[in-house]
Design an enzyme around this catalytic site. Sequence first.
Site, PDB file in Angstrom:
ATOM      1  N   HIS A  76      -5.878  43.633  53.904  1.00 60.18           N
ATOM      2  CA  HIS A  76      -4.775  44.361  53.274  1.00 60.18           C
ATOM      3  C   HIS A  76      -5.048  45.855  53.441  1.00 60.18           C
ATOM      4  CE1 HIS A  76      -3.340  40.641  51.939  1.00 60.18           C
ATOM      5  NE2 HIS A  76      -3.572  40.687  50.646  1.00 60.18           N
ATOM      6  N   CYS A 101      -5.994  40.493  45.405  1.00 64.13           N
ATOM      7  CA  CYS A 101      -6.527  40.903  46.703  1.00 64.13           C
ATOM      8  C   CYS A 101      -6.051  42.269  47.172  1.00 64.13           C
ATOM      9  CB  CYS A 101      -6.216  39.839  47.761  1.00 64.13           C
ATOM     10  SG  CYS A 101      -4.487  39.375  47.891  1.00 64.13           S
TER      11      CYS A 101
END
Lengths: 348, 348, 348, 348
Positions: free
Chosen positions: D241, D149
Site C-alpha cells: 500500500h 493495513c
Amino acid sequence: MQSKIQVGVLGATGMVGQHFVRFLEGHPWFELAWLGASDRSAGKKYREATVWRLEGSMPDRVAELTVEECKPGNAPKLVFSAMDASVATEIERAFADCGHMVVSNSRNHRMEADVPLLVPEINPDHLKLVPLQREKRGWKGGIVTNPNCSTIALTMGLAPLVKFGIEKVLVTTMQAVSGAGYPGVASMDILGNVIPYIGSEEEKMECETQKILGTLNGGSVTPLPAAVSAHCNRVASVDGHLVAISVALRDKAGIESVRRAFDEFDPLPQRLNLPSAPKPAVLYMEDKDRPQPRRDALRGNGMTVTVGRLRECPVLDYKFLSLGHNTIRGAAGAAVLNAELMRSEGLI
Amino acid sequence: MQSKIQVGVLGATGMVGQHFVRFLEGHPWFELAWLGASDRSAGKKYREATVWRLEGSMPDRVAELTVEECKPGNAPKLVFSAMDASVATEIERAFADCGHMVVSNSRNHRMEADVPLLVPEINPDHLKLVPLQREKRGWKGGIVTNPNCSTIALTMGLAPLVKFGIEKVLVTTMQAVSGAGYPGVASMDILGNVIPYIGSEEEKMECETQKILGTLNGGSVTPLPAAVSAHCNRVASVDGHLVAISVALRDKAGIESVRRAFDEFDPLPQRLNLPSAPKPAVLYMEDKDRPQPRRDALRGNGMTVTVGRLRECPVLDYKFLSLGHNTIRGAAGAAVLNAELMRSEGLI
Amino acid sequence: MQSKIQVGVLGATGMVGQHFVRFLEGHPWFELAWLGASDRSAGKKYREATVWRLEGSMPDRVAELTVEECKPGNAPKLVFSAMDASVATEIERAFADCGHMVVSNSRNHRMEADVPLLVPEINPDHLKLVPLQREKRGWKGGIVTNPNCSTIALTMGLAPLVKFGIEKVLVTTMQAVSGAGYPGVASMDILGNVIPYIGSEEEKMECETQKILGTLNGGSVTPLPAAVSAHCNRVASVDGHLVAISVALRDKAGIESVRRAFDEFDPLPQRLNLPSAPKPAVLYMEDKDRPQPRRDALRGNGMTVTVGRLRECPVLDYKFLSLGHNTIRGAAGAAVLNAELMRSEGLI
Amino acid sequence: MQSKIQVGVLGATGMVGQHFVRFLEGHPWFELAWLGASDRSAGKKYREATVWRLEGSMPDRVAELTVEECKPGNAPKLVFSAMDASVATEIERAFADCGHMVVSNSRNHRMEADVPLLVPEINPDHLKLVPLQREKRGWKGGIVTNPNCSTIALTMGLAPLVKFGIEKVLVTTMQAVSGAGYPGVASMDILGNVIPYIGSEEEKMECETQKILGTLNGGSVTPLPAAVSAHCNRVASVDGHLVAISVALRDKAGIESVRRAFDEFDPLPQRLNLPSAPKPAVLYMEDKDRPQPRRDALRGNGMTVTVGRLRECPVLDYKFLSLGHNTIRGAAGAAVLNAELMRSEGLI
C-alpha cells in the site's frame, strides 16, 4: 575447492548484466570480480554507471567495483556475457581468442556448428565441442551458450519425454515483459492486451530446440529430426514464460508412463549437486490450474521448471504446460549453471 | 418492416443480460420490451434490480421497465436467453414448449442433436433443424443456440478455409476476463499472471467446433471428422479472446490461396445485409503484430473477427491468429445475429 | 456556416497528433486539410509516415494526405499544435508571426503572461489576451494554449466551486499511461506497480491551476491567490486521469450547497452549443465508488469530466474525486473546444 | 530461550491465516502448533482444508497438522487471530476470557478503550493497557491488536516526525488488491482501472491513526488531537500500500531536520533486536521516483516501511510518500512483532 574462482561479466550495466550480478551474489564457487561495459561506463563505479532496475538493492560489494572496457586484457579467465546482440559477436570472439572461456547468454553464436548450445540437464555431452572449437578456430579459450529464454521452458518441459522419441512439437508461448529487457515493451502496448508477435522468437525456438535435443556426431550436432512449430505471444505478466505444448511421440507410451517420466527425470547436474542445479529440475504440479507465472516462476530459486496439466491431445499425442523463469532459468542462472558443469567437467 | 418486433431477455440482470440490453439498444428490427430475471428481481424496475457493470450508462428506456419472472406467459414470442447454465435447461424448454422462439447464449442445449448451434456466416442451413425439433419435441416454439465465446473466434477464423478441407486443428487461447462474468476471475489470480485452465472450456471448443463445421444430414448434423485440440488460458485482458491456430488442410493449397480465402470470404448474412452482420465478417490485418485484443476487438462494432499472421506451420500446414470480441461476437451479438437470420428466413 | 474551415495539425504523426486526427474526423466546423511533421516525414503520405497506435483505423481520407514540413507557408490559418515541447517554441512562434492562429497543446507558452491558458468552461474571458499578444509581439496571428492533461481534471472539478472562493487545494493524481505518450512508460515499470513521480507534473498542475482560475486584470492574469499542492502518480490504467481533491473554501457553504453546485454548473460553451462542448460539462455520479477511469473516462465522448464522493474533509473543508480523459479532454479535445470558442467569439 | 513457545492461529485457512502460517515458518521464538478454523474445516488436515493461494508451497510440517474448532480448550496460550470480522468479536473474547493472549489482526476490538492498538515502533507503552483490560473485564488473558493495513504505512511514515508535533495529516492511498483478501476485488473492476472507494477504510485510517499516535493517560489513550483526512483508492498492484502524505507540524522544522529525522529514527523493537524488527524500521530512499510497491514492498522481509520524495507542501508543511507491505507489515508480520514485544516485556 578452497578459494573462489574469479569471474567477470561482459555487459554488466544492462538488465541481463544486472541479473548476473544478482545471481552471482553469494555463489559458493564463483566471485564476481570484474565488470565490463561500454566505453561510456568504463572508469565509473558500478553504482554510478548503472540504473538498478531489479527488486531489492544492488549488492554493496559490487557497487564499489570499477567498470572496465570490454577488452580481454585484465579480465578473469571465466567471463559471462550479457552483451547486446548488436555487439556481442566480435567481443566474445576476441575474449575467446585470448584464452577466456566465454559463457554467453547472447544469441550470436548459439547456432554455430562448433559452439555448444548447452542445457546441463539435457545435453551435457555437447561440451565435447569445446576442444574442437579451439582447434578449428585457433582459440585458447572458447564460447559456450545457453538458449533463448522461451526455448528453455520448452526444452526442459520436453526433456523427460526424450526417451519416448519426440517426433513433433507444437508450442504456443505466453511470455513475460521482462524478457524484452528495459525499456522493452511499452505499457501502452501491453496493458489489457496481448501482442501476438516477438521478433525472430519463433525461428529461434524452432531451431534452438532441434539443436539442444540433437545428437553429437563426431564434430558437430545433428539436429533432432522433429518438426517444431512455435506461436510466440507477449502477455501482461512480469516474470515467467508459460508455454502450452502439444507433442507427438515415436513410442506410443501410455499417459501414466509419460506422467511418471516427469517424476523420474534425474539429470546429471542434480546428481552432481551443482550449486545452481535445482531439485527437482522439473516439477510436475498436480493442481488443475498450474503452473502459473506469478505463483510458480520462482520455485527452486527460479531454476526449477514447473509443468502440469498433462492430458491426451486429439491432434498429436499429449499436451501439457511448462513454465520457466525467463531472466533466471532463461538467462543468468542458465549461464551460471553452464559454467558450473564446465567446472565440474574440468573445462574451467 | 414497419413496426419493430418486440423481444425479451431471460436473465436480464446478469452480465450477459446487460450485454443484450446494450446491444439491442437502437436495433432497427427488434425492440426490447420484456425483461425476465429471478424471483428476487421480479417486480422491481430494471434500474433497481441491476448493478450495471458495463462502460457507459444503462439505457434510460430500459431502466424503467419492470422485471418479470422467467415464465412464458406474457413474454414476447422472441426471447433471448442470457440465463446461467444452472437454471437454463428447464426454463428454456418451458418457453419453447409454449411457442416462444428461444435464441440462447447458454450452453445447455448446444450439443443436442436437434438444436442448431448456429453461426450465420458458417452454417445457416442448420436452421433446418428447427422444424424437426418442433416435431420431435411437440414444441410450438424452439431453441436455437450460439457457440461459446472462444469457439466463435476459432470457427470464424477457420470458416474461410473450410473450402480447403479442414483435417486437424490445434488451438491455444488467450482469453479475456470478461468471459468469466462478474465477479468472475479474482484479481489476485490474474494480475501479472496467466491462468492456464478454464473449466470445461477445452471440451466445449473441441466438440462445438466439430458440430458448427459439420454437415446437415437428414435430421441431424454429422460432425466435421477433424481432430480438434484446444489449450485454454485466461490472461489479463479485459475484452477479446485471441486464439493461435494451427491447421492441416486436405487440399494442399499454396499460402497465397489461403491468404486470398480470407479476403474472398463473403458469407450469407453479409449478402443479406442483416443489421448486425459486420462488413467484412472476417478482416485480415497485414501488420506483423496484429490482431490485438485491446486495439482490434471492437472492429465492426465488436462483430468483425480479425485474423492475421498467416504463415506456414512446420507441424501442420498453416498457422495464424484469430480474435473475436467475447461478449459481443461471442455472446449477445451472436444471438442477435442468429435471430436476424431466423427473421430473414421466415422462422420468426 | 456553409463550408468548413480548413485546419492543420503541427506534429501530426506523433501520439498527440494522432489524437487530433481522430478527434477532428467528422467535425462539423473544421476540416483537417494539412499535416505538418518533421523533415523525416515530409513528402510522405500520412499512411506511410505514421505508425497508427490508436484503437480502430486511421481515417481513410487523412491517410492519403501528404505530410508537409512545419513551415508557415501553405498551412491553413488555423493550426493545432501537437508538437513535442523540445521543438514547439520556435515553430509555434513562427506560425503566429505569419498570421496563423496556433491552438496549442504544448506546454511551452502556457505560462507566458500574454498567452491565454484557456478552458472554455472556466475562463473564456482570458481570450481577451489575444489582441494584446498581437500588439505586444507584432504578430498577425497568435497562440492560445490548453492546460496539461492532469490540470484539466483538477480545474474542471473545481470550476463549479469557484463561486464559494477557493482558498486551498490539495490534490493527489492517479494518472493513466497514455498521458506519457509512446513508448512512454516501460511496462517493466508499471505492471503491478505505481510510479509516484512524473517529471515537472506537480509544478505544472500547481501553477497552471492558479493561472486558469485567475482573474484578467488589464493586460494580464492575476493568478488565483490559493495554495495548490499536488502529488502526482502514474498507475496501471490506460486512459483517464483520476484526481483526489481536498479543498478549503472561503464561504463556508453547507455540503448540500456544494453538492448542488456541481449540478447547477452551466458554463458558456454548453450554452453556446459548441460542437465539442459536452452536456453536462461536469457530471456528478451518485454511486459510492465512482468515477472510475475505465468505466467513466469516455462519457460525453471523452469531454465530460466526472466527479463523485463529495464528503467533508477533516483537514480542509471538502473532499471529492474528479476524472478527465487525458488524451481527449486533456489534449486534442481541449484544443478543438478552444478553437470552437475562438470561432464563436470571432477570433477565427 | 531454549525451547520455542507454542502458538496457534485462529482462522488459519483463510488468506490472512495463510500469511500467518508462512510468516511463522522458521520463527526463532514461536512454533506454530495449533490451527483453528470453522467447523467445516475442523478435523481435516491443514493440507486438505486449505486452498493455498500464496506464492511457493504450504510448509510441509504445517500441512500435516489437524485443524481444530475455534474453541479455547486445547489451544496454546498465545494465539494469533486472523479471523474474519464477522465472527471475531465473540471468539476472541472467549479465548481472552479463558486465559489466552489473543494477538489479533481483526478490526473488531481495535478501537476499544482498554485494548492496545499496538505498533511496537510507535507506542510500545500502550501495552500497559493489558493489565487494566484484565482487571476491568475479569479476563485471565487479553487482546492486543494491530492496525489496518493502510494505517500502518501512514503511521510508520509519520512516526519519525512525531517529535515535531503532528497537527494535520492529509493522506491519499493507492492500495494493492491483496488487501481485499480472496477472492476480493473482481478482475473486471481493477484491470486498467482505479476504484476510488474501499468500504470503511477512510474512517479506520483516520481514527486508528489518532489512537496509535495518542498518549496513554492513566487507564486509556488520549487520541492525538490532529485532524486526519484520508482518500482511499484501490489500484492494480498486487502487494504494497503506497500512501501520499501531506502533514502540518507544530514545530516549524526546516526540511533538512525533517529529512534527518527519518534516518535518526531508532525505535525500541530495533534496539531490542526483536526477531521480526526490520533494520531500518523506516528506510528513506533518495531516488526521485521511489518507493514503488512492486520494487520496494518486500524490503526488510516485508517489514521495513519505505519513504521518499520529502518536499515542501504549499498547503500544509511537508509532503512525502510512504509504502508498507500490506499482508506482512500490515497484517501477519505486525501481529508477530506485537507478540515479540509482549514476550520481551514479560506479558507472554
